[in-house]
Design a protein around this motif. Structure first.
Motif: not given
Length: 662
Positions: A170-192
């Protein structure tokens, strides 16, 4: 749409948990791998001869990391966007617009619904949810339905390769910025090795931004997307994936009389491929994809209601199918296949207090069926010939009257690629594309006269090189083309300050231009690259410039890179644009005046704490300049703009991003 607080959001909690789980092992990872983190600021000088560009959308970019596909593509030389506000711009490439640029996600096309392209295809794309972006410049491929004449852009996700030893990633990110900018990204995988499940989820919000004068610009947004994929790999060479997704959002537009208050997306797809069937048949692939976009625009939810508050709802249902086979005989590689697309559009318009809301009425239905074959022949170890041809049969029906239109459109290209001694690679190719008028162009003709416009015919020469020797790298990608029956959209300025869109018409045109870059590594840590792009177009029917072409632009990037961190300075300089065609343009924008040149500075830094945890930060428009892009739309009069006055871009903008892998 509601805006819950940061620490209460489930996505944020998931990211923080992921960070905690990986941070425990971070100290052991610090010295295990040499990493040189960077913030992407422009097209890499090392590309496939300058013709094919690949980008990693999971890398942070400057200006501030993208909210949609158009935002990200502007970091690649040749691309600009017609801006509405802070998000959901409509991408242009080499001065070309709309259906001349083929936008694909995982090999399929998701068309917007708004007659004025308020919800352009890129507005439904979150770049960080994809693994790779590929840009093929010019008419130099025939693999996809109704091939784009200016460029083909593919946002791709890769099938998962999990094992029983590590059955998740998996991987994830959070971004904050001016003018109330707020981003979230999540990618996750499971299996074989034989099965997997993957989820991609993201959310982004921002308030109105301020320009360099400190004036607020109507530009807030909120958007979210969630996609689930279930994959099965019964053998090492077999793959089947079922996927579905949903999304929605809203966006305030400084450059329109309405805002986008709903961008609802639903999608479902089934993809399959089988590799190595025989020594000759290397791959068989097939896919079918369905998408439904339900878009609402109004002039009262996100702005002060006018005397006549009203709304419009439009929908587009699209069904794409494709099958292809890849074969190899000695030095010949062939990809052949068939594809189809069916889409239908519907809409309504109503006053705010309408009860009931009127039903959606269908207007235009499109069907296309195509067949293609693309060949690569290796003449010798240093030279190869690439060529292809396709035919598309396009049918358009009007649900409002008995009109019907049918076209059979040929397209093809031939290109030679060469690898020369001393690090020099070159290409030269010529391509031809015939394109039927699209929904947006037909809807700009009185009474939707389906046969009023001729098919657009583009013949284009593409050539370029890439050179690398020692500390120096350089590349050039140039083109020149003739367009018969180019579809142009005229506008009319009215005495009251309003603008009326007139019926689209055909003209003949000539286009030319280039993108170029040079990079130099002064020593182990300090490097610089300079890139530029220029597009030129002439309306040869009326003997005046083609409208809506961005001016000459250059970017200088200075970067200091250490093992764990990098520092960067980006200077963007844009020339004035004097070659305009007053009151002419495309479906979204038109030339309203000449534009002034400007330049901006930005700085960035990145730090890779470990293999799993990275940080990046930046300041865009460091000097807080007040400027507007040539391709910006005019500001809406409601916010104090004159009829021919463009709204300004964002002023000084701070941002910081944390990303992690697990």
């Amino acid at each position: 749409m509601t805006r819950p607080q940061f620490l209460l959001q489930p996505m944020t909690a998931a990211i923080l948990i992921a960070t905690a789980s990986t941070f425990a092992n971070a100290q052991d990872d610090i010295q295990t791998k040499k990493m040189a983190p960077i913030v992407v600021t422009a097209q890499d000088t090392k590309t496939a001869n300058g013709l094919i560009v690949e980008a990693d959308p999971k890398q942070p970019i400057q200006p501030v990391p993208a909210t949609d596909g158009a935002d990200y593509l502007q970091s690649i030389m040749g691309f600009n966007a017609i801006k509405n506000g802070a998000t959901n711009g409509d991408v242009t490439f080499r001065g070309m617009f709309g259906s001349r640029i083929k936008i694909l996600t995982d090999g399929t096309e998701n068309l917007g619904a708004c007659p004025a392209r308020m919800d352009a295809p890129t507005s439904y794309i979150n770049p960080e949810s994809y693994d790779r972006i590929t840009v093929i410049k010019g008419p130099q491929t025939v693999r996809y339905a109704n091939t784009g004449s200016a460029a083909t852009v593919i946002f791709d996700r890769e099938p998962e390769n999990l094992t029983t030893d590590k059955p998740y990633r998996g991987q994830a990110s959070v971004l904050i910025g001016s003018y109330g900018r707020l981003d979230h990204n999540v990618e996750a995988a499971m299996g074989d090795e034989t099965k997997y499940a993957r989820i991609n989820a993201n959310r982004s919000v921002s308030n109105d931004y301020q320009d360099g004068n400190g004036d607020s610009v109507h530009s807030s947004w909120e958007r979210w997307n969630a996609d689930l994929a279930l994959g099965w790999k019964p053998t090492q060479d077999s793959w089947i994936e079922l996927k579905g997704g949903k999304g929605n959002g809203e966006a305030a537009y400084a450059g329109r009389t309405m805002d986008g208050t709903q961008f609802q997306r639903e999608s479902l797809g089934l993809h399959a491929e089988q590799k190595n069937l025989t020594d000759v048949i290397k791959k068989v692939e097939a896919q079918v994809d369905y998408s439904y976009n339900d878009h609402i625009m109004d002039n009262y939810k996100m702005r002060t209601p006018p005397m006549m508050p009203m709304a419009m709802e439009v929908t587009r249902r699209t069904l794409n199918a494709r099958a292809a086979i890849t074969t190899e005989w000695d030095r010949l590689n062939v990809i052949s296949g068939v594809d189809s697309q069916r889409n239908k559009h519907a809409g309504n318009m109503y006053m705010r207090d309408a009860n009931p809301i009127p039903p959606l009425d269908g207007d235009l239905r499109f069907e296309s069926y195509g067949a293609f074959s693309e060949w690569t022949y290796r003449l010798n170890p240093n030279h190869k010939l690439v060529a292809g041809g396709r035919f598309d049969h396009v049918k358009v029906d009007s649900a409002e009257n008995d009109q019907q239109r049918t076209d059979t459109n040929p397209s093809g290209f031939i290109r030679i690629e060469s690898h020369h001694p001393h690090g020099l690679n070159t290409y030269a190719g010529i391509g031809y594309v015939e394109r039927s008028p699209d929904y947006w162009e037909i809807s700009r003709v009185s009474n939707n006269l389906l046969n009023y416009l001729n098919t657009e015919k583009t013949t284009q020469l593409d050539l370029g090189f890439e050179f690398e020797q020692g500390a120096l790298t350089s590349w050039v990608s140039a083109y020149a083309g003739l367009i018969n029956d180019f579809i142009l959209v005229p506008y009319q300025s009215n005495p009251n300050g309003s603008v009326t869109i007139l019926p689209a018409r055909n003209i003949d045109a000539t286009i030319a231009g280039a993108e170029a870059g040079v990079g130099y590594k002064f020593n182990e840590h300090f490097q610089a690259d300079l890139s530029a792009m220029y597009a030129w177009g002439e309306n040869t029917t009326d003997h005046k410039p083609l409208p809506q072409i961005a001016p000459l632009e250059g970017r200088l990037n200075l970067r200091y890179v250490q093992e764990k961190y990098s520092l960067g300075l980006l200077w963007r300089a844009v020339a004035e644009q004097n070659r305009i065609s007053l009151n002419e343009g495309n479906i979204v924008g038109y030339d309203m005046s000449k534009s002034k040149g400007f330049s901006t500075f930005a700085i960035n830094a990145a730090y890779q704490y470990s293999e799993v945890l990275g940080f990046s930060t930046g300041i865009d428009n460091l000097l807080d300049k007040t400027y507007s892009e040539h391709l910006n739309k005019s500001g809406a009069a409601l916010f104090g703009y004159a009829a021919n006055e463009q709204f300004n871009n964002v002023g000084r903008n701070y941002w910081a991003r944390v990303s992690m892998k697990f």
